[in-house]
Every structure is written in structure tokens, then in C-alpha cells.
Write an enzyme that holds these catalytic residues in place. Sequence first.
Site, short mmCIF file in Angstrom:
data_model
loop_
_atom_site.label_atom_id
_atom_site.label_comp_id
_atom_site.label_asym_id
_atom_site.label_seq_id
_atom_site.Cartn_x
_atom_site.Cartn_y
_atom_site.Cartn_z
N LYS A 82 0.86 -1.19 0.00
CA LYS A 82 0.00 0.00 0.00
C LYS A 82 0.90 1.24 0.00
CE LYS A 82 -4.07 1.98 1.06
NZ LYS A 82 -5.15 1.55 0.24
N VAL A 183 -25.43 2.76 -4.67
CA VAL A 183 -25.54 2.42 -6.10
C VAL A 183 -24.59 3.30 -6.91
CG1 VAL A 183 -27.76 1.26 -6.21
CG2 VAL A 183 -27.71 3.76 -6.15
N GLY A 184 -23.33 3.35 -6.44
CA GLY A 184 -22.26 4.01 -7.20
C GLY A 184 -21.72 3.01 -8.20
N VAL A 186 -19.85 0.09 -8.08
CA VAL A 186 -20.07 -1.34 -7.85
C VAL A 186 -21.56 -1.66 -7.72
CG1 VAL A 186 -19.58 -3.28 -6.31
CG2 VAL A 186 -17.80 -1.60 -6.77
N TYR A 188 -24.30 -0.08 -8.62
CA TYR A 188 -25.09 0.09 -9.85
C TYR A 188 -24.91 -1.11 -10.79
CZ TYR A 188 -26.04 1.67 -14.59
OH TYR A 188 -26.48 1.75 -15.89
P1 NAD Z 1 -18.60 4.82 -5.38
O1 NAD Z 1 -18.10 6.02 -4.69
O2 NAD Z 1 -18.69 4.80 -6.87
O3 NAD Z 1 -20.05 4.43 -4.83
C1 NAD Z 1 -20.39 4.46 -3.48
C2 NAD Z 1 -21.85 4.85 -3.40
O4 NAD Z 1 -22.27 4.75 -2.05
C3 NAD Z 1 -22.13 6.28 -3.86
O5 NAD Z 1 -23.21 6.32 -4.76
C4 NAD Z 1 -22.44 7.01 -2.55
O6 NAD Z 1 -23.37 8.08 -2.73
C5 NAD Z 1 -23.04 5.88 -1.74
N1 NAD Z 1 -23.00 6.11 -0.28
C6 NAD Z 1 -22.05 6.74 0.46
N2 NAD Z 1 -22.40 6.73 1.76
C7 NAD Z 1 -23.59 6.08 1.83
C8 NAD Z 1 -24.46 5.76 2.90
N3 NAD Z 1 -24.20 6.14 4.15
N4 NAD Z 1 -25.60 5.04 2.62
C9 NAD Z 1 -25.88 4.69 1.35
N5 NAD Z 1 -25.09 4.99 0.30
C10 NAD Z 1 -23.97 5.67 0.55
O7 NAD Z 1 -17.68 3.61 -4.86
P2 NAD Z 1 -17.52 2.16 -5.49
O8 NAD Z 1 -16.32 2.13 -6.36
O9 NAD Z 1 -18.83 1.69 -6.02
O10 NAD Z 1 -17.14 1.34 -4.18
C11 NAD Z 1 -18.15 0.96 -3.26
C12 NAD Z 1 -17.53 0.09 -2.19
O11 NAD Z 1 -16.90 -1.05 -2.77
C13 NAD Z 1 -16.43 0.77 -1.36
O12 NAD Z 1 -16.46 0.23 -0.06
C14 NAD Z 1 -15.15 0.32 -2.06
O13 NAD Z 1 -14.04 0.36 -1.18
C15 NAD Z 1 -15.54 -1.11 -2.40
N6 NAD Z 1 -14.77 -1.69 -3.50
C16 NAD Z 1 -14.81 -1.12 -4.72
C17 NAD Z 1 -14.11 -1.70 -5.78
C18 NAD Z 1 -14.20 -1.13 -7.16
O14 NAD Z 1 -13.87 -1.85 -8.11
N7 NAD Z 1 -14.63 0.10 -7.34
C19 NAD Z 1 -13.35 -2.85 -5.56
C20 NAD Z 1 -13.34 -3.42 -4.27
C21 NAD Z 1 -14.06 -2.83 -3.26
#
Ligand code: NAD
Length: 354
Positions: A82, A183-184, A186, A188
Site C-alpha cells: 500500500k 448504487v455508485g 459497484v 449500480y
Molecule cells: P462509489 O463512490 O462509486 O459508490 C459508493 C456509493 O455509495 C455512492 O453512490 C455514494 O453516494 C453511496 N453512499 C455513500 N455513503 C452512503 C451511505 N451512508 N448510505 C448509502 N449509500 C452511501 O464507490 P464504489 O467504487 O462503487 O465502491 C463501493 C464500495 O466497494 C467501497 O467500499 C469500495 O471500497 C468497495 N470496492 C470497490 C471496488 C471497485 O472496483 N470500485 C473494488 C473493491 C471494493
Amino acid sequence: MHINLLEAMNEQGHEQIVHFSDSGSALKCIVAIHSTVLGPAIGGLRMWPYAAEDDALRDVLKGSRAMTYKAALAGLNLGGGKAVLIGNPESDKSEALLRAVGRFVGSLGNRFIVAEDVGTTVDDMDCIREETDRVLGVHPAHGGSGDPSPFTALGTLHGIRACLEHRFGHEDLGRASYAVQGVGGVGYHLVQLLRAAGAKVFVADINQERVEQVVDETRTEAVPMHQIYDVDATVFAPCAMGGVINEDTVPRLRCQIVAGGANNQLESNECATQLEARGILYAPDYAINAGGLMNLAVELEGYSEERARHRVAAIGPIMRRIFERAARDAIPSWQAADRLAEERIQSIGRIRRA
Ligand code: NAD
């Protein structure tokens, strides 16, 4: 409390911590290499305005160790690392700063590979690539794998199938219902896949506009943000922030399975044990959400989406092995995942050293 670094490294098994500084670009960066037993340590570069250097150190120590377990369980020939960059990503980022990161990462040779994380972007990885090829997650035009979130969602879907099979003896996604938190990226993509399988899906997000868009597009049902835990759905899928499985939420959950893409879902391991005592199956987060990392790792051998999809499908069998081990040893699933990761590090490490 101040960290006694060498003691902490010794306790948690870290191989190396490197502090980098470059006064010209005001760079303050810490790289932690937890393990290179399985291969070069891969780790995201987090840029964050840490209030104190010890906070950055704590983050880098914890994140690098978690990555060792994640890569090992995912079956990758990669170790865990990291990097943290102390500063505000909105105001302190510059080409000089990122290229200094690239130069320093390059100086670690094949021990460390950097990728995107909170506060850094694909463009930043492209900039780092000007100085070193020890970077993944660059732009597809440079052979990169692009947005990882569709692959994280796909891997989560494979994991959910394995959970359904373990719990109900069938893998039919459409016969279950789902409460998706967030629904960001992942969440969505996961909702899209679940709807394509004909499933009933409830969604919640802190961003109301986003909820409306997703509900319109995917014909799902919106739930007020704080009520997502109370939904009577088969699966609760956390896809937003960490710590959502905690002492307040465990007694509220009405689902039979917790399986989602978010990182660090458990406030503590004890919460997972409490979940299981309530008869709720828990899919260890770092196992089920490894699809993005698997997709990224394909870049090392020349990126192909077909190979990435094939690799991500391994999450189904990985989840089955976790549940089998948990049943065999009468331990919670989080502990079974840790044991499987540790065993792979030991057994493959022995071969690599021979
Ligand atoms: P993102 O920022 O695109 O989406 C997160 C969504 O969660 C957003 O729409 C945000 O508005 C919403 N959110 C934030 N706080 C909230 C709450 N209190 N209640 C409800 N919704 C809330 O992030 P992402 O890339 O979709 O990642 C989501 C999770 O998955 C994170 O924990 C991330 O660490 C994990 N993750 C992501 C990936 C990846 O490929 N992007 C890989 C492994 C793990």
C-alpha cells in the site's frame, strides 16, 4: 498513540516500510510492503490530508496486510502493499508530485506495483507511468484495464450464487430478493446484473438523485437510506462504505445472507460471529469483492477482457471453499477465509523458496 514502527512491523509481519520525500514537489509518501512471498506487492496509492504522520502510517500498515490476504485468496501471484501520499488530492496534486511517486516506486524494483485508490485516478496512474512500468490501472489506451467496478460487481454476483447454493441448495439469482446499499460504481453494476437475472431489488443511497436515476433505469424499488437494513430481502449487499455490520445493525437485519462489494464491512470480527449466530451467512468482503483486483492483475500479462471475466468467475469456487472450511473446522467464514489465504501463502511460498 505513537506507533513503535519496527515492533508493529514485526507483530503484523511487514517486510519493509519506505518513507519517501522530495522537497521540490513537497512529496511526503510512505510505501508499505507487507509480503512479497507470492510475488511483487500490489497496493493502491491513497492520497489523503492525514492530520498526523502516525495516521498515515496506521493506514498503510493495515491496508498492505489486508492486500496480502486479498491477493492470496484470489489465487494471484502477487503480494500485499500500500502507498499513502500525505496531502489534499483537490489542491496538492501536481505532475511533479506524481512523477516523483513514479520515480520512487520504480526504485523499489519488482518489489512493489502501485495502482489507483481513494484520492487518485486513472490519469494519475498514466502520469506515474511516465517514470515507471510498475503501475497498473492505467488508461485502456496504454493497455490498462479501465474501470474496475463492473468486474467487482461481476465477482460479487458469482459470490452471491455460491452463497445461495450453500444456503438454499440452488444458484438461481432470480428466486432471491436483494437490498443493495450504495448504487455508485459497484452497486449500480450489481443491480443491473441482478435485474438481468429477473431478481427483485431494493436500493438505497445517500445521493437521492443517484437513487432516482437507478430506479428509473433498472425498475428497482427505492428505500430510505437508514431503512435498508430492515428490508425483508434474502440478501443484504453492502456496496457503499465500511463498518455497516455493527452492533446496531446485526439485530436489525432480516436477510439470510450478507454478500456485497464494500470493503471492511465488519465493525469487528465479532459482528460476523453474531451474524452467524443469527443464522445469517456472511460472505467475507475481501473474498467476494476481489473481482476488481483480479481484473487489474490481468494487465500484467497483457490485458484481455475475456481473460479478466474468466478469472473473476473463480470467486464462486473460492466462496465454496470458504464455506466448506468453515463447516469442517466449525469456525466463522471470516476466519476460514483468513486460514485459506495463510495456507496458500505458506504452501506456495515454500515452492518459490525451494
Ligand atoms: P462509489 O463512490 O462509486 O459508490 C459508493 C456509493 O455509495 C455512492 O453512490 C455514494 O453516494 C453511496 N453512499 C455513500 N455513503 C452512503 C451511505 N451512508 N448510505 C448509502 N449509500 C452511501 O464507490 P464504489 O467504487 O462503487 O465502491 C463501493 C464500495 O466497494 C467501497 O467500499 C469500495 O471500497 C468497495 N470496492 C470497490 C471496488 C471497485 O472496483 N470500485 C473494488 C473493491 C471494493
